[in-house]
Design an enzyme around this catalytic site. Structure first.
Site, mmCIF file in Angstrom:
data_model
loop_
_atom_site.group_PDB
_atom_site.id
_atom_site.type_symbol
_atom_site.label_atom_id
_atom_site.label_comp_id
_atom_site.label_asym_id
_atom_site.label_seq_id
_atom_site.Cartn_x
_atom_site.Cartn_y
_atom_site.Cartn_z
ATOM 1 C CD GLU A 11 -17.351 13.415 59.548
ATOM 2 O OE1 GLU A 11 -18.164 14.083 59.856
ATOM 3 O OE2 GLU A 11 -16.284 13.377 59.171
ATOM 4 C CE LYS A 66 -17.338 17.824 66.606
ATOM 5 N NZ LYS A 66 -16.463 19.002 66.720
ATOM 6 C CB VAL A 123 -15.533 9.721 63.284
ATOM 7 C CG1 VAL A 123 -15.272 8.177 62.744
ATOM 8 C CG2 VAL A 123 -14.795 10.712 61.720
ATOM 9 C CG ASP A 163 -10.275 18.540 73.267
ATOM 10 O OD1 ASP A 163 -10.325 17.416 72.868
ATOM 11 O OD2 ASP A 163 -9.998 19.666 72.218
ATOM 12 C CB SER A 170 -10.921 12.810 68.946
ATOM 13 O OG SER A 170 -12.612 12.355 68.297
ATOM 14 C CB ALA A 171 -16.155 10.463 72.220
ATOM 15 C CG ASP A 172 -13.901 11.167 66.345
ATOM 16 O OD1 ASP A 172 -15.404 11.806 66.477
ATOM 17 O OD2 ASP A 172 -13.397 12.059 65.315
ATOM 18 C CE LYS A 174 -10.444 16.636 62.260
ATOM 19 N NZ LYS A 174 -11.337 15.564 62.411
HETATM 20 N N1 PSU Z 1 -12.350 15.489 58.972
HETATM 21 C C1 PSU Z 1 -12.682 16.543 58.199
HETATM 22 N N2 PSU Z 1 -13.036 17.513 58.481
HETATM 23 C C2 PSU Z 1 -13.696 17.596 59.466
HETATM 24 C C3 PSU Z 1 -13.951 16.273 60.798
HETATM 25 C C4 PSU Z 1 -13.398 15.472 60.257
HETATM 26 O O1 PSU Z 1 -11.620 16.315 57.636
HETATM 27 O O2 PSU Z 1 -14.545 18.552 60.441
HETATM 28 C C5 PSU Z 1 -15.018 16.206 61.812
HETATM 29 C C6 PSU Z 1 -15.583 14.427 61.490
HETATM 30 O O3 PSU Z 1 -17.106 14.897 62.498
HETATM 31 C C7 PSU Z 1 -14.497 13.987 63.730
HETATM 32 C C8 PSU Z 1 -15.003 15.368 63.702
HETATM 33 O O4 PSU Z 1 -15.507 13.416 64.105
HETATM 34 O O5 PSU Z 1 -14.116 16.567 63.235
HETATM 35 C C9 PSU Z 1 -13.909 14.831 65.345
HETATM 36 O O6 PSU Z 1 -14.225 16.517 66.620
HETATM 37 P P1 PSU Z 1 -13.728 16.460 67.109
HETATM 38 O O7 PSU Z 1 -12.138 17.129 67.110
HETATM 39 O O8 PSU Z 1 -14.340 17.878 68.353
HETATM 40 O O9 PSU Z 1 -13.975 14.836 68.507
HETATM 41 MN MN MN Z 2 -12.750 17.340 71.929
#
Ligand code: PSU
Ligand code: MN
Length: 301
Positions: free
Chosen positions: A21, A83, A103, A135, A137-139, A156
């Protein structure tokens, strides 16, 4: 969609291919380490036998197999790359903009090309206080409908890890520890939560994912902990987290800014130590992903 010659040839020949990614590069890590980490991931995938397919959107075209100079361009602040989660891809193409894929965005593209494996640092998930903010993540929802194995060091640690595991359960996404039954905690090797399943080798991970695919449309999370010798000190981690959460709320960060703001505050507070851990773990994940992709390619041929 544009494929690099190398990726197109690898797919045609049925070689192992690993999707990488670009959000981690463009929005997740500070310059100039971000590009160094990207190139280390690229090398790690190659050394373990697969071909890296770094995915992003340049001038409204999805590029699969970004070259170094293209990635540098995408990461350059003046391009203001967006993003892009899975839902944003069509709009980014129609509007001919630049964007880095999360992701969710990356696996959507990978699946369309029959790329079975991707590597990242930490999956997105349920944010703390999601009861109020909604909130998540759509992941997670992307993994629930996209048959790709994602190698990550868990989710994370800025997130509500327990709630995220519950959501992955509800969504039917299997979570398997790589040589461990302890769910990793991203910057820390052990989140304190345990798993039902582990695999001991890339071959076993490939077997499990190929078997899973026979019955289920979902992806799989292969949770590979950062080496204990490289993890962030526990107290430093917790202090940094508290400070990052405070900063994010002071800044009023919402939506897709939340994760980048938290990661960047983490980096500030730890004087760059969190960035080093992030680097270590994502490169290790690229290696494991590559080994799994090799096994999947072998079993297909
Ligand atoms: N893993 C990391 N650093 C990052 C990410 C993953 O070590 O920045 C990114 C990935 O692209 C993941 C995104 O899909 O963070 C998640 O963002 P959000 O919480 O807004 O869905
Ligand atoms: Mn989010």
């Amino acid at each position: 969609m544009t494929l690099s010659d190398e990726v197109a040839t690898a797919l045609f020949e049925g070689r192992g291919v690993v999707a990488l990614e670009t959000t981690i590069v463009v929005h997740g890590l500070p310059a100039p380490i971000n590009l160094e980490v990207a190139s280390e991931c690229d090398k790690a995938v190659r050394n373990a036998g697969s071909v890296p397919a770094t995915i992003g959107v340049l001038n409204g075209k999805i590029v699969v197999g970004l070259r170094d100079d293209e990635l540098e361009e995408l990461a350059s602040p003046r391009r203001r790359a967006a993003k892009l989660s899975a839902r944003d891809l069509g709009l980014a193409l129609a509007n001919e903009v630049d964007g880095a894929t999360t992701v969710a965005g990356t696996i959507a593209v990978a699946r369309a090309l029959n790329i079975a494996v991707m590597a990242t640092g930490g999956l997105g998930g349920v944010h703390r206080a999601a009861q109020q903010s909604f909130d998540e993540s759509a992941d997670l929802t992307a993994l629930s409908r996209t048959s790709v194995a994602v190698v990550a060091s868990g989710v994370k640690s800025i997130l509500d890890i327990a709630a995220t595991l519950e959501r992955l359960d509800s969504l039917g996404v299997p979570v398997v520890g790589y040589r461990t039954l302890k769910f990793p905690g991203f910057y820390r090797s052990d989140s304190g939560l345990s798993l039902d399943w582990s695999v001991e080798s890339p071959r076993d991970a490939a077997k499990a994912f190929l078997a899973h695919r026979l019955f289920s449309p979902t992806g799989m999370l292969v949770a590979n902990p950062v080496d204990a010798s490289a993890q962030l000190d526990a107290t430093l981690h917790d202090d940094a987290l508290a400070s990052a959460l405070r900063k994010a709320s002071e800044l009023g960060a919402t939506g897709k800014e939340v994760t980048p703001v938290l990661l960047s505050e983490f980096a500030n507070y730890t004087g760059g130590k969190s960035v080093q851990v992030n680097r270590e773990l994502v490169v290790a994940n690229a290696t494991v992903a590559s080994q799994i992709a090799v096994e999947i390619a072998r079993s297909r041929s």
